[in-house]
Each structure stands twice: as structure tokens, then as C-alpha cells.
Design a protein around this motif. Structure first.
Motif, PDB file in Angstrom:
ATOM      1  N   THR A 182       1.086  -1.306  -0.105  1.00  0.00           N
ATOM      2  CA  THR A 182       0.136  -0.109  -0.334  1.00  0.00           C
ATOM      3  C   THR A 182       1.075   1.666  -0.117  1.00  0.00           C
ATOM      4  O   THR A 182       1.606   1.242   0.764  1.00  0.00           O
ATOM      5  N   VAL A 193      -3.168   0.459  -3.827  1.00  0.00           N
ATOM      6  CA  VAL A 193      -3.113  -0.373  -3.655  1.00  0.00           C
ATOM      7  C   VAL A 193      -2.047  -1.887  -4.890  1.00  0.00           C
ATOM      8  O   VAL A 193      -2.801  -1.723  -5.809  1.00  0.00           O
ATOM      9  N   ASN A 263      -4.639   0.906   5.966  1.00  0.00           N
ATOM     10  CA  ASN A 263      -4.456  -0.039   5.845  1.00  0.00           C
ATOM     11  C   ASN A 263      -4.820  -1.123   7.123  1.00  0.00           C
ATOM     12  O   ASN A 263      -5.863  -2.194   6.811  1.00  0.00           O
ATOM     13  N   MET A 289      -9.960  -0.723  -3.617  1.00  0.00           N
ATOM     14  CA  MET A 289      -9.200   1.093  -3.983  1.00  0.00           C
ATOM     15  C   MET A 289      -9.540   1.449  -3.761  1.00  0.00           C
ATOM     16  O   MET A 289      -9.633   3.660  -3.699  1.00  0.00           O
TER      17      MET A 289
END
Length: 322
Positions: A182, A193, A263, A289
Motif C-alpha cells: 500500500t 494498492v 491499512n 482501492m
């Protein structure tokens, strides 16, 4: 002055004073209470009632006092539930003001905490995942892989206000099987990502190289990594693409707080640690994403990361990201 309710012990003493013929003002002085409070109990007892009845009545009235809990209309409840499923928070729902909500942000959070209107507090991002202030990460003792994060402030004095500075990390799957990488741009908070499948420096470098090769040179000014083994080959990437690479201090993930926060939310959205990331579909990664980049953020004045990102790049450059 804070009002204190009568305790069971105090009521018992008041009943004893009444039985002994003690004057109400004398009882009030002994109990350090208002005279009217004692007179109220005396008048109740003078009507032939007992102190147990007064206590029951007192407790019933006490339960009824205070502000009534807020109740939202059905259409507002439905709208809130739809937005929560889309990844919004109560803060975002109130702040964006797409639809009028008949309560404040704090009240809406309380409705979730109480479970009113079938709201589920577990649906809120990062529920139960926050560390207390001053928390220091103590897992692992990996060495420092490269230049310290403190050097970044010397190389880029206006770092806090410049576009093009990224934070990077890897997220691992079940039993450390597979990984995704990421990256988060600090100004727009847009998330990239990369489905690297394996947490090795070869796999990370391969996908990072492919991504950077699509971008104009110097579009990415710097990347701040953690000290995981997946970033051991950082020199190859930094030299090839002329990107400044920095590393947070060992055991200090808070130095990449934006990346760490994203995250955690990404794992909650669908990249659970219970999954094996070695064969993770690219479609799922892209979908998650997109979801994260299209949720308004309070820190962006309730614009989405994608909206802010668009203000910095052209349409041609944008196509290389998504």
C-alpha cells in the motif's frame, strides 16, 4: 453546584429523625442537606406513608429525569445505514450534509454506541483498533534499512505542504501467506494498492517498478517505508526512478500514521488477515482501492481523496493509477 440524590442511608436517617420528633431544619443541618429536601420527605411521612414507599417513588422519578434519547425518522435511519455500508463514518455523514440529519455528530455516535435504530457500532471503521496516546510499537527488532525519516525534513523543508510524498507498507494475509503493498499520498490521502502476492524484495520491487515506470519522472518525490524485509531492495528503485527513500524508526509505525490507519481500514473493508493473499484476485484489490478513494474525509474538507488527487494531476496521468 452538582445535585446529589438522596442515598438509602440518608432516607433511613430521615425516617429515624421523623420518628424521634426531630425538627426538619435540625435534621437538614445534621445531614448537610437543604431544608426543603428534608421537608419534602417529612410531608410524605406525615400523610401516613412509609419510607420504603418514598424510596420507590423517588427511584421511579429518578429514572424519568434527564433528556430523552433522540429518535431519528425512518428515512434518515435508512440513509445513515446506506452510507455506513459504503464506508462512511458518522463524522462524514454529518460533515458532508448531503441530507439533513436531525441530530449532532456526537449524538449520532452515541446512537451507534447504544445500538439504537439497529445501528451497529462494530460497522464503524477502526472500532476497537486504536492504540492509546503515547503507544510505542514493540514488535520485532529489525534493523534500520536506509536513511532516517528525520533526513526527509532537511531534504524537503516544505514537505508538509508538497504533493508527491508517499508512505508505504505491506499488508500480509493468513499465516503470513502473501501480501499486498500500500502507498498513500500525504496531501490527497489517495491510496494505491499493489497486489504483489509475495512479501519479498523481488516481488515488491517488480510491482513498484511497474507502477513508477508509468508515471512522469519526479512525479513521486519521496517514499517513506517501514523496515520490513520486503523493502530491502529500495536502492534499486530509488536509483532507477530518482526517488528519495526514507525509513521510519524501528518500532515507530506512528511515523507513518496515515499509511497505518488506511491499512487497518483496508483490512476491515475486505483484505482480512484470514485470507491467503498469494492468489488474491486483482479485481478485488482494485475494487477496495476505489471504495477507499471515494469516501469523503474530514481532513480534506469532506472531499474525497480522488477529488483532491485530481486537482494535482492531469486526466492522462490519472489513467496510470486506476
Amino acid at each position: 453546584m452538582t445535585y446529589k440524590h438522596l442515598t438509602t442511608r440518608e432516607l433511613t436517617l430521615i425516617a429515624d429523625f421523623w420518628n424521634q420528633g426531630t425538627k426538619a431544619y435540625q435534621a437538614a443541618k445534621l445531614l448537610k442537606r437543604s431544608q426543603e429536601t428534608i421537608y419534602r420527605v417529612y410531608r410524605f411521612l406525615n400523610r401516613g406513608k412509609i419510607i420504603e414507599q418514598y424510596l420507590q417513588s423517588y427511584q421511579r422519578n429518578k429514572r424519568r429525569c434527564g433528556r430523552k434519547q433522540s429518535q431519528l425518522p425512518k428515512n434518515e435511519v435508512n440513509y445513515i445505514n446506506e452510507q455506513i455500508k459504503a464506508g462512511w463514518t458518522p463524522n462524514t455523514i454529518i460533515g458532508c450534509a448531503e441530507q439533513t440529519i436531525s441530530c449532532s455528530m456526537r449524538t449520532l455516535y452515541r446512537l451507534f454506541a447504544r445500538g439504537q435504530s439497529d445501528f451497529n457500532v462494530q460497522q464503524l471503521p477502526m472500532k476497537g483498533r486504536r492504540h492509546p496516546n503515547g503507544y510505542v510499537e514493540r514488535r520485532g527488532k529489525a534493523g534500520h534499512l536506509g536513511r532516517s525519516i528525520y533526513q526527509r525534513y532537511q531534504d524537503f523543508p516544505h514537505y508538509q505542504h508538497e504533493f508527491g510524498h508517499f508512505e508505504a507498507d505491506t499488508v500480509q494475509g493468513k499465516a503470513h501467506r502473501g501480501a499486498v503493498m500500500t502507498l498513500v499520498e500525504r496531501q490527497s490521502k489517495v491510496m494505491i494498492v499493489l497486489n504483489v502476492h509475495r512479501k519479498t524484495d523481488e516481488a515488491v520491487n517488480q510491482h513498484l517498478n511497474q507502477w513508477l515506470s508509468k508515471l512522469p519522472r519526479h512525479f513521486v518525490k519521496s517514499i517513506t517505508f517501514d523496515n520490513g524485509k520486503g523493502f530491502a531492495g529500495w536502492r534499486e528503485i530509488a536509483n532507477k526512478h530518482d526517488v528519495y527513500a526514507y525509513f521510519a524508526e524501528v518500532g515507530a509505525p506512528n511515523q507513518r500514521g496515515l499509511n497505518e490507519n488506511n491499512n487497518g481500514i483496508l483490512q476491515r473493508d475486505g483484505l482480512s488477515k484470514r485470507l491467503d493473499f498469494r492468489n488474491l484476485p486483482d479485481e478485488l484489490v482494485i475494487q477496495l482501492m476505489h471504495r477507499r478513494n471515494n469516501i469523503p474525509r474530514k481532513s480534506l474538507n469532506y472531499r474525497t481523496p480522488l477529488e483532491v488527487f485530481l486537482s494535482y494531476v492531469t486526466d492522462e496521468q490519472l489513467s496510470t493509477f486506476f
